[in-house]
Structures are given as C-alpha cells and as structure tokens.
Design a protein around this motif. Sequence first.
Motif: not given
Length: 198
Positions: A60-74
């Motif tokens: 999801l981080i590398t795609s456009d499917d998430a409009r909000s921020t997806v955290p890379a770490v906890t």
Amino acid sequence: MPVVHRFDPPDRFVPGTVGEPGSRTFFLQARSGTQLTSVSLEKQQVQILGERIAELLDELITSDDARSTVPAVTPVAMIDTEPLEQPIEEEFRAGTITLSWDGDDERVVIEVFPVAEVEIEVPVEAAEQDLIELPIEEPEPEELLLVRMSAAMARSFAARAESVVAAGRAPCPLCGGPLDPQGHLCPRANGYRRSTTL
C-alpha cells in the motif's frame, strides 16, 4: 446467520500467548469497550498473518490505493507489549483467516472463521469403486471474528506477531529445531543431546 464478533474499529487487537515456551497456547484478542473476544489458533497462523499484514501494508505504501499515510514502522504510540486481557475465554478455534484492504474506509479487514468439521457420507457403491470425487459443501460457520482496523493498528499487530512468535524456545544452532530447557536429541549430532547452553 452466524454470530459475528465485530470490531470496527477495535480499541485493541493483538496476538498473545498463555503458558510456557514449548506448551504455549496462541490467541487473537480483540476489545472494544467492554466487549472482549479471544480466539485460539496455531503459532504458524499468527506468524503468517503477521507477515501477510506487513506485506499488504508495504504494498500500500508504494501504491495509490491508500489516500492517507500508511506507516512504514509501528508508530511509537501504537506499540503494545501488555499481556492479554483477562478473562481469556476461547470463543472458538481459528480455521480459515482472510485478509483484505477496504480502500473506501481505508481499513485492514480480517475475518477469522472457526475450524470446520465436515462429515462426508460416501455411498457404498462409490467407496467400492474408489470413486470419491464428491463435491464437499462446507457448512456455514456458526460464528466469526471480524476486525476492521487502521493501517497503524495493523502495523502494530504485525510487529507484535513477530515478537510473540520469536519469544518461544530458542532454536538449536545445528538443526534449527526448538530447544527445551533440558535440551533435545539433535539429528545433526548423531542423537547426542544438545542443551540450551550452546
């Protein structure tokens, strides 16, 4: 209609264990307010679910499917090292677990179904002729656990799953099998007992 233990979103959703390494019972536990649901499962299910969640979030981080921020770490505020909440009452034993992403609500969705016990009746003629290609209809589950959580909570779950699985018995440096406190008969050492002092 199955009984649905629904948490949308949960206040807390974690994997955890009860017991000593070597004889631990693994659980998924969800809480929302006073609603608490615990489902038992296998160690491998916890490990695979944690890995798949981490992979989904990384995609999801590398795609456009998430409009909000997806955290890379906890996120630090989401780190959960607390034990499972009491009382731990098993609702059911997990069988099939599904994982998906709801792009509209931006939620990671997990569905946990109980182990299905299916009885198959084979006609005598088919059994005698070894013609056992009957379609198997799985019964509708009596209950299920449904969790819809944010990407940050999902990242926290994945990190905790990894640490819970790793907290078991140490692996033998020779064969990789689990070492009990009294050691184990190592196939790579010609059956000599290896201890945890290696």
